[in-house]
Enzyme design. Structure first.
Site, short mmCIF file in Angstrom:
data_model
loop_
_atom_site.label_atom_id
_atom_site.label_comp_id
_atom_site.label_asym_id
_atom_site.label_seq_id
_atom_site.Cartn_x
_atom_site.Cartn_y
_atom_site.Cartn_z
N GLY A 47 0.83 -1.20 0.00
CA GLY A 47 0.00 0.00 0.00
C GLY A 47 0.86 1.24 0.00
N THR B 191 -2.62 -3.19 6.83
CA THR B 191 -2.01 -2.32 5.83
C THR B 191 -2.80 -1.00 5.77
OG1 THR B 191 -1.18 -4.20 4.58
CG2 THR B 191 -1.36 -2.10 3.40
N GLU C 285 -1.43 2.73 6.53
CA GLU C 285 -1.51 3.78 5.50
C GLU C 285 -2.37 4.95 5.96
OE1 GLU C 285 0.64 3.58 3.31
OE2 GLU C 285 1.05 1.43 3.25
N HIS D 294 -0.26 7.18 8.00
CA HIS D 294 0.49 8.15 7.18
C HIS D 294 -0.41 9.30 6.73
CE1 HIS D 294 4.21 5.94 6.85
NE2 HIS D 294 3.74 4.97 6.10
N HIS E 171 7.09 6.61 9.71
CA HIS E 171 7.54 5.28 10.15
C HIS E 171 8.26 5.40 11.49
CE1 HIS E 171 7.34 4.05 5.72
NE2 HIS E 171 6.33 3.46 6.36
N ASP F 69 10.61 10.04 14.14
CA ASP F 69 9.22 10.05 13.68
C ASP F 69 8.46 11.24 14.27
OD1 ASP F 69 8.98 9.27 16.30
OD2 ASP F 69 7.88 7.42 15.89
N VAL G 202 7.67 11.86 17.27
CA VAL G 202 6.74 11.44 18.32
C VAL G 202 7.60 11.09 19.54
CG1 VAL G 202 5.12 9.63 19.02
CG2 VAL G 202 4.98 10.60 16.71
N ASP H 284 0.92 -8.42 10.00
CA ASP H 284 -0.33 -7.92 10.56
C ASP H 284 -0.58 -8.44 11.97
OD1 ASP H 284 -0.76 -6.62 8.17
OD2 ASP H 284 -2.77 -7.46 7.85
#
Ligand code: ARG
Ligand code: ZN
Ligand code: CA
Length: 244
Positions: free
Chosen positions: A114, A150, A154, A157, A163, A176, A178, A217
């Protein structure tokens, strides 16, 4: 505080082979996963190493499916060049990007799961794209990308998350932006075992259970409070059109 934000979502199914024309049921499974992951109601949050339980966040964001479009294409596989986002190139144009999340499902080439557009980009290409074998949790969803994460990654983002390793290859200088995610070398893959130490981040190591890493996942189960705050800032700023 924003409180609960519900994002109206349009799914565009673009297909050349019949199995790529994913069912309404598969679309529903994806919306359910997004809703669980962004509200921290995913049951697999229980696999978190206990040290991160206090920073795991309910991002207070939900997704309401408002439309599903279906488009047949001659394009065998799309690329990251935004081709699926325009009728001119065999895809379908986005709708009302100021107020809606547009999520395209199609065959992506080259093993790509993705891609997403960050806030502040052109309206014509705004939204996220997910390959049909990593979409939702039923039908064509294929292990190890068969839990709908996924799209969670996405959409992260799309709401301005980077990331978790700071996008600097394996280096320790990237960020990132954060505060409550550990400094991490490079991406993690598969299902790492705790602790996975890099960049002097012992004893707890990389937060490979984060949705913004590259693990399977089944291994990614959380956003942090800091990530939730960064997404809320995007909703107050460049994505404020989503606040009804
Ligand atoms: N943009 C990433 C890729 O295409 C998505 C990674 C998603 N990871 C996952 N476990 N679903 O590789
Ligand atoms: Zn990514
Ligand atoms: Ca790094």
């Amino acid at each position: 505080p924003l409180g609960l934000v519900t994002i109206p979502t349009i799914v565009h199914v673009v297909w050349s082979r019949p199995e790529q024309n994913v069912t309404d049921e598969q679309v529903a499974s994806q919306i359910e996963t997004l809703n669980r992951d962004f509200r921290k109601t995913n049951e697999d949050v229980a696999i978190l190493p206990p040290v991160w339980a206090p920073v795991a966040a309910d991002a207070d964001i939900e997704f309401a499916l408002v439309d599903v479009t279906r488009t047949r294409t001659e394009v065998a596989a799309f690329d990251t060049d935004d081709g699926v986002k325009s009728a001119r190139t065999g895809g379908v144009d986005p709708v009302s990007t100021d107020t809606h999340l547009n999520l395209w499902v199609c065959q992506l080439g080259g093993g790509l799961l993705g891609y997403a557009q960050f806030p502040g980009g052109p309206a014509e290409t705004d939204g996220v794209v997910v390959t049909y074998t990593a979409f939702g949790s039923t039908g064509t969803a294929a292990a190890p990308f068969d839990l709908g994460r996924t799209s969670t990654h996405e959409v992260g983002h799309w709401l301005n998350l980077r990331h978790i390793w700071g996008d600097d290859g394996d280096g320790c200088g990237g960020s990132d932006f954060v505060d409550d995610t550990p400094n991490q070398g490079g991406p993690n893959y598969g299902r790492p075992t705790y602790p996975k130490v890099s960049c002097n981040n012992a004893p707890h190591g990389d937060m490979f259970v984060n949705y913004m890493d590259y693990t399977d996942d089944a291994a990614m189960v959380m956003f942090t409070r800091g990530q939730a705050a960064r997404m809320a800032a995007a909703l107050r700023g460049p994505r404020s059109g989503l606040l009804a």
